[in-house]
Design an enzyme around this catalytic site. Structure first.
Site, PDB file in Angstrom:
ATOM      1  N   TYR A   1      -2.154   0.212  10.846  1.00 58.03           N
ATOM      2  CA  TYR A   1      -2.370  -0.744   9.410  1.00 58.03           C
ATOM      3  C   TYR A   1      -1.177  -0.473   8.853  1.00 58.03           C
ATOM      4  O   TYR A   1      -0.310  -1.229   7.845  1.00 58.03           O
ATOM      5  CB  TYR A   1      -3.427   0.227   9.104  1.00 58.03           C
TER       6      TYR A   1
ATOM      7  N   THR B   1       0.780  -1.289  -0.084  1.00 58.12           N
ATOM      8  CA  THR B   1       0.028   0.151   0.016  1.00 58.12           C
ATOM      9  C   THR B   1       0.697   1.249   0.078  1.00 58.12           C
ATOM     10  O   THR B   1       1.925   1.280   0.673  1.00 58.12           O
ATOM     11  CB  THR B   1      -1.001   0.083   1.253  1.00 58.12           C
TER      12      THR B   1
END
Length: 357
Positions: free
Chosen positions: A175, A132
């Protein structure tokens, strides 16, 4: 060739998280080209069984399925044993969820990725990992100025090309930490063990088969909200900018990386729509309003932890390595997604059931 050899089934490509949005599109692409696919998933996310039913209906016996949680190392290793290659797309995907339950986020994103790598190492199968842009943190080093509906970098090169892979890792939020650590483990398995691994650091992917929520899949979430007459909450002023990439282009990139994995192993690539597909939240909402003819009900809240006011992927590295380019212009892609959502997410349930049965 003997009858015995003709009947030997080709080893499948495993897609861990294969019933999800990107995973099911990737599976469909491979299966459509005659590649056997093994979907490995725990089916914990609401609605993903519809994607699996669609794949099973369309492709039948070329698709095999194992219901496994990536946190179960031994069952996962057993499931991965027949795979000739692995796409690892399973994850806890929301920053907000990671802040509420960082332990589960750690278990899924980091321990789960470690388990995938160990399973791959046992059978020497290449791994392409879905990372990501959050591994770059909130990017405070990129100085911005305000335009009418967006933020834009003051640096001319970043405005022209976006953020490249040399910007430096800066994990933020649980995250970001879990995905960032997993990203580095995937790359290190190429260095330490010679495993053929590569990482794709994705920007915002959108398209058919997406379950858009406020926390993940925001392009689909905006469309679903507007088409359903529900209000949308904007965190911050809406001038945040992202480059959005249609899932068909993402699938092409994943497949191209696997095809060249021996040349690309140990490398990380940014994957996004690039400057030509960069939109602010405000500009996307304006386009959706124009496209649908619907009024948009907006609420505003404070910006969320770890949000990037600007991220546009510089994709020159993957373009140079593979000749890959984003093909779908963002307006065309958003219109495509809106049409798909109207047909398959907003019909009466009996219509959806008939489609996926």
């Amino acid at each position: 060739m003997s009858e015995r050899h003709r009947n030997v089934r080709k080893a499948p490509v495993a897609i861990v998280g294969g019933s999800g949005f990107i995973g099911s599109n990737l599976a469909d692409s491979l299966l459509s080209d005659g590649e056997p696919v093994l979907v490995i998933d725990n089916f914990s996310r609401s609605g993903v069984e519809q994607n699996l039913e669609w794949l099973a209906q369309k492709h039948g016996s070329h698709l095999s399925v194992e219901t496994v949680d990536i946190r179960d190392r031994h069952r996962l290793a057993s499931a991965l044993a027949p795979a000739r290659a692995i796409f690892h797309l399973a994850a806890q995907t929301a920053v907000t969820t990671s802040l509420v339950d960082p332990a589960e986020d750690l278990d899924i994103n980091l321990q789960g990725t470690f388990n995938v790598l160990e399973g791959a190492r046992q059978v020497n199968a290449p791994v392409v990992f879905a990372s990501t842009n959050k591994v770059y943190g909130s990017l405070p080093q990129i100085k911005l100025r305000e335009a009418d509906d967006r933020y834009e970098p003051t640096n001319e090169a970043v405005r022209a090309y976006g953020v490249d892979e040399t910007i430096g890792l800066d994990f933020c939020t649980p995250y970001g930490c879990s995905k960032g650590a997993a990203d580095q483990y995937v790359l290190d398995y190429a260095k330490s063990y010679g495993l053929s691994t590569a990482v794709l650091r994705m920007s915002c992917i959108y398209g058919p088969r997406q379950f858009g929520t406020e926390d993940q899949g925001w392009v689909a979430h905006f469309l679903l909200s507007v088409l359903s007459g529900r209000p949308i909450t904007i965190y911050g002023d809406g001038k945040q900018v992202r480059d959005i990439l249609h899932v068909s282009d993402a699938v092409a990139a994943y497949r191209a990386v696997l095809a060249r994995i021996e040349d690309l192993k140990g490398h990380a690539f940014n994957l996004g729509g690039g400057p030509r597909n960069a939109v602010s939240l405000r500009s996307l909402l304006s386009e959706i309003a124009s496209m649908t003819g619907h009024d948009i009900m907006l609420r505003h809240e404070l910006e969320r932890a770890g949000d990037q006011p600007f991220f546009v992927a510089d994709t020159r590295k993957i373009e140079a390595a593979l000749g890959w380019h984003a093909q779908v212009p963002w307006r065309e892609g958003v219109s495509d997604l809106a049409s798909w959502l109207l047909r398959h997410r907003l019909q009466p349930r009996r219509e959806v059931a008939r489609y996926v049965a």
